[in-house]
Design a protein around this motif. Structure first.
Motif, short mmCIF file in Angstrom:
data_model
loop_
_atom_site.label_atom_id
_atom_site.label_comp_id
_atom_site.label_asym_id
_atom_site.label_seq_id
_atom_site.Cartn_x
_atom_site.Cartn_y
_atom_site.Cartn_z
N ARG A 77 13.19 16.65 -3.49
CA ARG A 77 13.28 15.61 -2.45
C ARG A 77 13.43 14.26 -3.12
N PRO A 78 14.31 13.39 -2.60
CA PRO A 78 14.47 12.07 -3.20
C PRO A 78 13.21 11.22 -3.04
N VAL A 82 18.92 3.72 -2.97
CA VAL A 82 19.65 2.52 -3.37
C VAL A 82 20.24 1.82 -2.15
N LEU A 83 19.89 2.30 -0.96
CA LEU A 83 20.54 1.83 0.26
C LEU A 83 20.44 0.33 0.45
N LEU A 198 21.44 8.22 -2.14
CA LEU A 198 22.50 7.22 -2.28
C LEU A 198 22.97 6.63 -0.95
N ASN A 199 22.56 7.20 0.18
CA ASN A 199 23.07 6.65 1.44
C ASN A 199 22.07 6.75 2.59
N ASP A 200 20.80 6.80 2.26
CA ASP A 200 19.77 6.84 3.32
C ASP A 200 18.45 6.38 2.72
N ASP A 201 17.48 6.11 3.59
CA ASP A 201 16.15 5.74 3.13
C ASP A 201 15.38 6.99 2.74
N ALA A 202 14.78 6.99 1.57
CA ALA A 202 14.02 8.16 1.12
C ALA A 202 12.89 8.49 2.09
N VAL A 206 11.65 12.40 4.52
CA VAL A 206 10.43 13.16 4.27
C VAL A 206 10.27 14.36 5.21
N PRO A 207 10.58 14.24 6.51
CA PRO A 207 10.37 15.41 7.39
C PRO A 207 11.35 16.56 7.17
#
Length: 214
Positions: A77-78, A82-83, A198-202, A206-207
């Protein structure tokens, strides 16, 4: 008789349920209460033919009589993104060219139904097996500046397809990850490199439990 998951089927356990992605029919399934054995990781390439899980999978038409090697590994999981890092002050003309070519690739794939056409397209340049440290992150920051100007609409699937193809055309390797959550059910996808989204909030991811990686 030993049975195996069909090559185009990917599954993951979430508590005592099993979420399934069937690429051949472009659908997600949820087998509620399918995990009745003691908790632990399931080897999807070597299913116990006597288990209740195999019976449920067979009833859903997800099994195959022959073993076909498939990479079912998913990335970690990230833990960061970098968003919101901000892009470069200036964009290289080659980035604009790669973005427009990625747009053409995705638009062509969207003319055909389902997920498979988006996943099937191969890069027209060689992707580096040893991607330079930080290169996908830097490229994604630049693409984020270009994306609002591209004449295409779409949710996570289209945005991720565009970035994935853009990175491929730059010769850069990253993972296109599909994840699911249950109760309520939702599916999502994103692009990540290592533990960096690279294109979303970590935090938003989470879910979601990763189920498939392109």
């Amino acid at each position: 008789m030993t049975r195996y998951l069909r090559p185009e089927v990917f599954a993951v356990t979430i508590a005592d349920d099993v979420a399934v992605l069937d690429l051949s029919s472009d659908r997600y399934l949820c087998l509620t209460g399918a995990v009745t054995d003691p908790p632990g990781p399931i080897d999807w390439d070597r299913l116990d033919p006597s288990s209740a899980l195999v019976r449920r999978l067979a009833e859903a038409g997800l099994l195959f009589d022959r073993f076909v090697p498939v990479d079912r590994a998913t990335p970690p999981r990230p833990i960061r993104s970098v968003l919101h890092d901000g892009g470069p002050d200036r964009l290289h003309p080659h980035d604009l060219m790669h973005a427009m070519r990625a747009l053409v690739d995705v638009r062509r794939a969207l003319k055909r139904p389902g997920l498979s056409p988006l996943l099937a397209a191969e890069p027209r340049c060689s992707v580096q097996t040893d991607t330079p440290q930080g290169a996908p992150e830097q490229a994604a920051r630049g693409f984020a500046r270009i994306l609002p100007w591209l004449p295409i609409d779409g949710a996570c699937l289209v945005r991720s397809a565009l970035l994935f193809r853009f990175l491929q055309r730059r010769g850069l390797k990253a993972d296109w990850v599909f994840g699911v959550r249950l109760w309520p059910f939702a599916a999502h996808c994103w692009i990540q490199h290592g533990e960096v989204c690279l294109n979303d909030d970590a935090e938003r991811l989470v879910p979601y439990t990763p189920i498939f990686r392109r």
